[in-house]
Scaffold this active site. Structure first.
Site, PDB file in Angstrom:
ATOM      1  N   GLU A  93       0.837  -1.213   0.000  1.00  0.00           N
ATOM      2  CA  GLU A  93       0.000   0.000   0.000  1.00  0.00           C
ATOM      3  C   GLU A  93       0.868   1.259   0.000  1.00  0.00           C
ATOM      4  O   GLU A  93       0.611   2.202  -0.768  1.00  0.00           O
ATOM      5  CB  GLU A  93      -0.913   0.031   1.228  1.00  0.00           C
TER       6      GLU A  93
ATOM      7  N   ASN B 136       1.170   3.901  -3.093  1.00  0.00           N
ATOM      8  CA  ASN B 136       0.833   5.316  -2.899  1.00  0.00           C
ATOM      9  C   ASN B 136       1.908   6.225  -3.505  1.00  0.00           C
ATOM     10  O   ASN B 136       1.591   7.190  -4.195  1.00  0.00           O
ATOM     11  CB  ASN B 136       0.704   5.632  -1.404  1.00  0.00           C
TER      12      ASN B 136
ATOM     13  N   ARG C 148      -8.011   2.531  -7.906  1.00  0.00           N
ATOM     14  CA  ARG C 148      -7.680   2.703  -6.493  1.00  0.00           C
ATOM     15  C   ARG C 148      -8.963   2.695  -5.672  1.00  0.00           C
ATOM     16  O   ARG C 148     -10.004   3.124  -6.134  1.00  0.00           O
ATOM     17  CB  ARG C 148      -6.937   4.029  -6.270  1.00  0.00           C
TER      18      ARG C 148
END
Lengths: 105, 147
Positions: B48, B52, B106
């Site tokens: 994650e 990002n 996303r």
């Protein structure tokens, strides 16, 4: 990520094989949505047996497929969901939207 | 806390490196003899954080991402993911579940997953300068595990 699809008697089955992350998410969404648009299935089964790893990209993939199937008045069923993928999906609350068949041991 | 071991990795922000980054973190964490569940939690949290940076820090360009791992003497693993990209203008908002500026692929659940899969999460970001995400997870001592 290997994506296999089969359409039969109103049911589209998608087998995912590999690690489900952001790198492959777009490809899955495009492939599955293209199949849905072509076959207009009544239900879409997503078989997760071959998914060894999944992060939040899996939530986005399932949500996108769910939205497309909902537009068509169809349902989404997730099959053979592993323990870890289940944990990720449970956080998102997506389990309230799509059907999940029994968890793989 | 005393640092027992560390690892520093640097990768370009290409999405092919997401798998590499989480696998490297998992290999490093393996020294702590984690359970399969702990290992999967760590892999997911790292995935994650790195995603990002790839998606949000460097949306149009390829930039540098640094992944640092530390093991402390109390069986705690610390992972720091840093980028020198765009930065987050409102960290509090970015951490809200389902909030995303990342588009269709996303889900907006990245920070929520990092928060719930790790014990501690710290996000420091400066607009135009970059973002540093630090996560800690204390691993269980298992029976028969002599250290």
């Amino acid at each position: 990520m290997k994506i296999t699809t089969e359409y039969r008697h109103g049911r589209l089955t998608v087998w995912l094989n590999g690690e489900l992350d952001h790198h492959v998410a777009k490809d899955i969404i495009e492939t599955v949505c293209r199949e849905i648009d072509q076959c207009l299935p009544l239900s879409c089964f997503i078989d997760m047996k071959g998914v060894g790893f999944m992060d939040s990209s899996g939530i986005a993939v399932i949500l996108k497929i769910y939205k497309r199937m909902k537009e068509l008045g169809g349902t989404v069923i997730i099959r053979n969901l592993g323990k870890h993928a289940r944990k990720v999906l449970d956080i998102s609350g997506i389990n309230r939207l799509v059907n999940m068949e029994e968890v793989k041991a | 806390m005393i640092t027992v071991n560390y690892i520093n990795i640097e990768i370009p922000s290409k999405s092919t490196n997401e798998g590499l980054a989480r696998s490297a973190a998992a290999c490093f964490a393996a020294q702590l003899d984690p359970t399969l569940e702990e290992l999967n939690d760590i892999k997911t949290a790292v995935s994650e954080a790195v995603t990002n940076s790839i998606v949000h820090a460097y949306p149009e360009t390829i930039g540098k991402i640094s992944i640092k791992g530390k093991i402390f003497d109390d069986n705690t693993l610390e992972i720091t993911v840093r980028d020198w990209g765009r930065g987050i203008s409102d960290v509090k908002q970015a951490m809200q579940p389902m909030y995303t500026t990342g588009g269709d692929e996303r889900s907006g659940m990245g920070f929520t997953i990092m928060e719930s899969f790790m014990d501690k999460l710290r996000v420091k970001s400066t607009e135009g300068k970059g973002t540093t995400v630090t996560m800690r997870r204390r691993l269980s001592y298992r029976a028969g595990n002599i250290r």
